[in-house]
Design a protein around this motif. Structure first.
Motif, PDB file in Angstrom:
ATOM      1  N   LEU A   1       0.826  -1.204   0.000  1.00  0.00           N
ATOM      2  CA  LEU A   1       0.000   0.000   0.000  1.00  0.00           C
ATOM      3  C   LEU A   1       0.860   1.253   0.000  1.00  0.00           C
ATOM      4  CD1 LEU A   1      -2.647   1.577   0.315  1.00  0.00           C
ATOM      5  CD2 LEU A   1      -2.500   1.173   2.789  1.00  0.00           C
ATOM      6  N   VAL A   2       1.872   1.284   0.865  1.00  0.00           N
ATOM      7  CA  VAL A   2       2.730   2.465   0.950  1.00  0.00           C
ATOM      8  C   VAL A   2       3.488   2.668  -0.357  1.00  0.00           C
ATOM      9  CG1 VAL A   2       4.745   3.446   2.119  1.00  0.00           C
ATOM     10  CG2 VAL A   2       2.914   2.386   3.452  1.00  0.00           C
ATOM     11  N   ASP A   3       3.912   1.579  -0.982  1.00  0.00           N
ATOM     12  CA  ASP A   3       4.597   1.705  -2.267  1.00  0.00           C
ATOM     13  C   ASP A   3       3.664   2.288  -3.315  1.00  0.00           C
ATOM     14  OD1 ASP A   3       7.005   1.143  -3.906  1.00  0.00           O
ATOM     15  OD2 ASP A   3       5.627  -0.185  -4.983  1.00  0.00           O
ATOM     16  N   ARG A   4       2.354   1.972  -3.196  1.00  0.00           N
ATOM     17  CA  ARG A   4       1.371   2.537  -4.127  1.00  0.00           C
ATOM     18  C   ARG A   4       1.160   4.025  -3.840  1.00  0.00           C
ATOM     19  NH1 ARG A   4      -2.430   0.162  -7.728  1.00  0.00           N
ATOM     20  NH2 ARG A   4      -3.387   1.906  -8.822  1.00  0.00           N
ATOM     21  N   LEU A   5       1.138   4.377  -2.542  1.00  0.00           N
ATOM     22  CA  LEU A   5       0.925   5.775  -2.170  1.00  0.00           C
ATOM     23  C   LEU A   5       2.170   6.622  -2.402  1.00  0.00           C
ATOM     24  CD1 LEU A   5      -0.976   5.285   1.226  1.00  0.00           C
ATOM     25  CD2 LEU A   5      -1.968   5.882  -0.984  1.00  0.00           C
ATOM     26  N   MET A   6       3.337   6.034  -2.120  1.00  0.00           N
ATOM     27  CA  MET A   6       4.598   6.767  -2.197  1.00  0.00           C
ATOM     28  C   MET A   6       5.614   5.907  -2.946  1.00  0.00           C
ATOM     29  SD  MET A   6       4.790   7.879   1.816  1.00  0.00           S
ATOM     30  CE  MET A   6       3.409   8.651   2.648  1.00  0.00           C
ATOM     31  N   PRO A   7       5.543   5.843  -4.268  1.00  0.00           N
ATOM     32  CA  PRO A   7       6.442   4.967  -5.029  1.00  0.00           C
ATOM     33  C   PRO A   7       7.904   5.196  -4.651  1.00  0.00           C
ATOM     34  CG  PRO A   7       4.782   5.910  -6.468  1.00  0.00           C
ATOM     35  CD  PRO A   7       4.634   6.603  -5.143  1.00  0.00           C
TER      36      PRO A   7
ATOM     37  N   VAL B   1       6.563   4.113   5.782  1.00  0.00           N
ATOM     38  CA  VAL B   1       5.520   3.143   6.118  1.00  0.00           C
ATOM     39  C   VAL B   1       4.645   3.694   7.228  1.00  0.00           C
ATOM     40  CG1 VAL B   1       5.061   0.855   7.063  1.00  0.00           C
ATOM     41  CG2 VAL B   1       6.865   1.154   5.357  1.00  0.00           C
ATOM     42  N   ARG B   2       5.277   4.256   8.253  1.00  0.00           N
ATOM     43  CA  ARG B   2       4.518   4.809   9.376  1.00  0.00           C
ATOM     44  C   ARG B   2       3.555   5.900   8.907  1.00  0.00           C
ATOM     45  NH1 ARG B   2       5.198   5.948  15.066  1.00  0.00           N
ATOM     46  NH2 ARG B   2       7.011   4.594  15.097  1.00  0.00           N
ATOM     47  N   SER B   3       4.051   6.864   8.135  1.00  0.00           N
ATOM     48  CA  SER B   3       3.202   7.983   7.726  1.00  0.00           C
ATOM     49  C   SER B   3       2.125   7.534   6.744  1.00  0.00           C
ATOM     50  CB  SER B   3       4.052   9.097   7.111  1.00  0.00           C
ATOM     51  OG  SER B   3       4.741   8.637   5.963  1.00  0.00           O
ATOM     52  N   GLY B   4       2.475   6.617   5.826  1.00  0.00           N
ATOM     53  CA  GLY B   4       1.487   6.145   4.855  1.00  0.00           C
ATOM     54  C   GLY B   4       0.368   5.361   5.508  1.00  0.00           C
ATOM     55  N   VAL B   5       0.724   4.459   6.420  1.00  0.00           N
ATOM     56  CA  VAL B   5      -0.284   3.663   7.119  1.00  0.00           C
ATOM     57  C   VAL B   5      -1.143   4.548   8.010  1.00  0.00           C
ATOM     58  CG1 VAL B   5      -0.589   1.909   8.917  1.00  0.00           C
ATOM     59  CG2 VAL B   5       0.983   1.490   7.018  1.00  0.00           C
ATOM     60  N   THR B   6      -0.520   5.519   8.684  1.00  0.00           N
ATOM     61  CA  THR B   6      -1.278   6.405   9.566  1.00  0.00           C
ATOM     62  C   THR B   6      -2.280   7.235   8.775  1.00  0.00           C
ATOM     63  OG1 THR B   6       0.594   6.527  11.100  1.00  0.00           O
ATOM     64  CG2 THR B   6      -1.092   8.225  11.298  1.00  0.00           C
ATOM     65  N   GLU B   7      -1.850   7.770   7.624  1.00  0.00           N
ATOM     66  CA  GLU B   7      -2.756   8.577   6.807  1.00  0.00           C
ATOM     67  C   GLU B   7      -3.915   7.739   6.282  1.00  0.00           C
ATOM     68  OE1 GLU B   7      -2.748  11.387   2.768  1.00  0.00           O
ATOM     69  OE2 GLU B   7      -0.950  10.265   3.350  1.00  0.00           O
ATOM     70  N   ALA B   8      -3.596   6.573   5.703  1.00  0.00           N
ATOM     71  CA  ALA B   8      -4.648   5.717   5.155  1.00  0.00           C
ATOM     72  C   ALA B   8      -5.579   5.228   6.258  1.00  0.00           C
ATOM     73  CB  ALA B   8      -4.024   4.529   4.425  1.00  0.00           C
ATOM     74  N   GLY B   9      -5.002   4.835   7.390  1.00  0.00           N
ATOM     75  CA  GLY B   9      -5.814   4.327   8.487  1.00  0.00           C
ATOM     76  C   GLY B   9      -6.757   5.361   9.045  1.00  0.00           C
TER      77      GLY B   9
ATOM     78  N   PRO C   1      -6.716  11.256  17.994  1.00  0.00           N
ATOM     79  CA  PRO C   1      -5.785  11.182  16.861  1.00  0.00           C
ATOM     80  C   PRO C   1      -5.260   9.758  16.701  1.00  0.00           C
ATOM     81  CG  PRO C   1      -5.312  13.090  18.230  1.00  0.00           C
ATOM     82  CD  PRO C   1      -6.313  12.273  18.982  1.00  0.00           C
ATOM     83  N   PRO C   2      -4.973   9.349  15.466  1.00  0.00           N
ATOM     84  CA  PRO C   2      -4.509   7.973  15.248  1.00  0.00           C
ATOM     85  C   PRO C   2      -3.110   7.757  15.811  1.00  0.00           C
ATOM     86  CG  PRO C   2      -4.342   9.239  13.221  1.00  0.00           C
ATOM     87  CD  PRO C   2      -5.053  10.113  14.203  1.00  0.00           C
ATOM     88  N   ALA C   3      -2.930   6.612  16.433  1.00  0.00           N
ATOM     89  CA  ALA C   3      -1.613   6.221  16.934  1.00  0.00           C
ATOM     90  C   ALA C   3      -1.114   5.041  16.109  1.00  0.00           C
ATOM     91  CB  ALA C   3      -1.697   5.840  18.411  1.00  0.00           C
ATOM     92  N   TYR C   4       0.044   5.185  15.492  1.00  0.00           N
ATOM     93  CA  TYR C   4       0.617   4.110  14.682  1.00  0.00           C
ATOM     94  C   TYR C   4       1.029   2.960  15.594  1.00  0.00           C
ATOM     95  CZ  TYR C   4       3.983   1.630  11.703  1.00  0.00           C
ATOM     96  OH  TYR C   4       4.670   0.675  11.000  1.00  0.00           O
ATOM     97  N   VAL C   5       0.712   1.735  15.176  1.00  0.00           N
ATOM     98  CA  VAL C   5       1.084   0.559  15.966  1.00  0.00           C
ATOM     99  C   VAL C   5       1.696  -0.485  15.041  1.00  0.00           C
ATOM    100  CG1 VAL C   5      -0.574   0.838  17.848  1.00  0.00           C
ATOM    101  CG2 VAL C   5      -1.292  -0.298  15.752  1.00  0.00           C
ATOM    102  N   ARG C   6       2.659  -1.204  15.577  1.00  0.00           N
ATOM    103  CA  ARG C   6       3.258  -2.345  14.880  1.00  0.00           C
ATOM    104  C   ARG C   6       3.474  -3.433  15.918  1.00  0.00           C
ATOM    105  NH1 ARG C   6       8.474  -2.676  10.756  1.00  0.00           N
ATOM    106  NH2 ARG C   6       8.648  -4.964  10.767  1.00  0.00           N
ATOM    107  N   ALA C   7       2.948  -4.622  15.644  1.00  0.00           N
ATOM    108  CA  ALA C   7       3.019  -5.676  16.654  1.00  0.00           C
ATOM    109  C   ALA C   7       2.807  -7.030  15.993  1.00  0.00           C
ATOM    110  CB  ALA C   7       1.969  -5.448  17.737  1.00  0.00           C
ATOM    111  N   THR C   8       3.108  -8.065  16.758  1.00  0.00           N
ATOM    112  CA  THR C   8       2.896  -9.441  16.315  1.00  0.00           C
ATOM    113  C   THR C   8       1.746 -10.050  17.098  1.00  0.00           C
ATOM    114  OG1 THR C   8       5.238  -9.701  15.780  1.00  0.00           O
ATOM    115  CG2 THR C   8       3.954 -11.720  16.062  1.00  0.00           C
ATOM    116  N   GLY C   9       0.890 -10.793  16.390  1.00  0.00           N
ATOM    117  CA  GLY C   9      -0.212 -11.485  17.044  1.00  0.00           C
ATOM    118  C   GLY C   9      -1.207 -10.530  17.666  1.00  0.00           C
TER     119      GLY C   9
END
Length: 399
Positions: free
Chosen positions: A85-91, A99-107, A130-138
């Motif tokens: 998705l981020v590659d599509r938004l920001m080639p 990745v953080r900014s692209g996911v946060t904006e889309a989310g 406000p949206p908080a970016y998260v990255r986690a497993t499971g």
């Protein structure tokens, strides 16, 4: 606490509409043809949710809600999908901060579209943090407090979103606080006629009862084929009837379907992917046969399905205090969606939404997979749950 089936159906429809708006917003943002495959309401036991999410790496945004709905919303992407998705938004944007900014904006854009539909329908204001970016497993991707009460399970609104022209697949998970959801939709006592409302405190009991039925089915596969199997996941979902075939997709499956008579009535399907069907049937046939699913394999799968179904529904009948019988097995070999279409067509004559009870049985190496789908009559299921004695919901079933 009871939840009105009509209200639950309206919220399921709203979740679908919100997910469609979120997908449209993403499509405009990413200049891609994005669509929603299916949206459903799931009640999962905490342990099953942990197992389902285990080992999967997610990124997404977490947003707090106050007002008409209270709790947390997590919109999560599988990590690989987020990078696409981020590659599509920001080639050529690369990793890290892009990745953080692209996911946060889309989310943020997608979640806003999702929640706005709920607020409009409820006629209330829903404030979003406000949206908080998260990255986690499971399950670490889920909000804090998602498992505050393992006995209640977790209500989860889940939408599967994908794109026709990109390798882009992800899920929107909305997890309102359990108490907040039931307070908003619930009633202290039964509503209308028997079966008009679901006693939500007994749904986890039915979920665990279904797990036992699936475990019995797994034992039957092992007993009849010599192949060790175990229950991978079991869950109870609430979806629009017309969306049920999409839950199975276009993968070719083979197995058996049954009509259930009793309380509750409905349908049960025991389905294998083609390779699994051949392997399981081969374990039941004493002589070598031609490759493929021939008459001997069909007969073996009918026999296995008959035994698995008897064990599966006996557990229901024992806990519900009812009698449930099933028709002889009907062999099916077609795309999963095509197998389900005639069943939901009949079910749809009397109801707009359906409870889907689905369990997956696998071998440890993953080479054999069996999916069990139960589609009970929603009003008969609700009425039967209401009759369960309190002792049955207080630990009478093993966890």
């Amino acid at each position: 606490m009871y939840v009105d089936i009509q209200s639950l159906g309206e919220f399921s429809d709203l979740a679908s509409q919100g997910a469609d708006r979120a997908a449209d917003a993403l499509g405009q943002l990413a200049d891609a043809n994005v669509y929603v495959d299916v949206t459903d309401v799931t009640l999962m036991a905490a342990g099953d949710l942990r197992e389902s999410f285990a080992g999967r790496e997610f990124v997404g945004v977490e947003i707090g809600l106050q007002g008409g709905i209270t709790g947390q919303t997590v919109m999560a992407f599988e990590l690989d999908a987020a990078e696409s998705l981020v590659d599509r938004l920001m080639p050529g944007g690369g990793d890290g901060e892009f990745v953080r900014s692209g996911v946060t904006e889309a989310g943020n854009i997608m979640t806003s579209g999702f929640i706005d539909g709920w607020a409009d329908h409820l006629g209330v204001a829903i404030d979003m943090t406000p949206p908080a970016y998260v990255r986690a497993t499971g399950t670490d991707i889920l909000p804090d407090g998602a498992f505050d009460d393992d006995r209640q399970g977790v209500f989860m609104f889940e939408s599967q979103v994908s794109s026709m022209d990109e390798e882009l697949e992800f899920a929107i998970y909305m997890l309102p606080e359990y108490a907040g959801l039931t307070d908003m939709l619930g009633h202290e006592g039964p509503v209308g006629e028997a079966g008009d409302a679901v006693p939500v405190n007994k749904l986890p009991t039915f979920n665990r009862m279904t797990e036992q039925g699936a475990a019995s089915a797994a034992d039957n596969i092992t007993m009849m084929t010599g192949t060790e199997t175990d229950v991978d996941v079991s869950r109870l979902r609430f979806v629009p009837v017309q969306d049920v075939p999409a839950e199975l997709g276009n993968e070719t499956v083979a197995g058996t379907v049954f009509e259930l008579h009793g309380d509750p009535s409905g349908y049960l399907a025991i389905l294998f992917d083609e390779d699994s069907a051949e392997e399981v049937a081969g374990g039941m046939i004493p002589t070598e046969t031609e490759p493929g699913i021939g008459d001997m394999e069909k007969g073996a799968l009918r026999e296995l399905g008959n035994i698995m179904t008897s064990g599966f529904i006996d557990g229901w009948a024992n806990v519900l205090g009812t009698s449930i019988e099933h028709t002889p097995p009907q062999f099916v070999h077609d795309m999963g969606s095509a197998v389900m279409s005639p069943l939901v067509s009949r079910l749809g004559q009397t109801q707009d939404h359906a409870f889907i009870i689905d369990s997956t049985v696998r071998t440890p190496d993953g080479n054999v997979r069996c999916d069990i789908y139960a589609l009970p009559d929603q009003r008969e299921l609700a009425a039967a749950l209401d009759r369960i004695e309190p002792a049955a919901t207080d630990g009478g079933l093993p966890r």
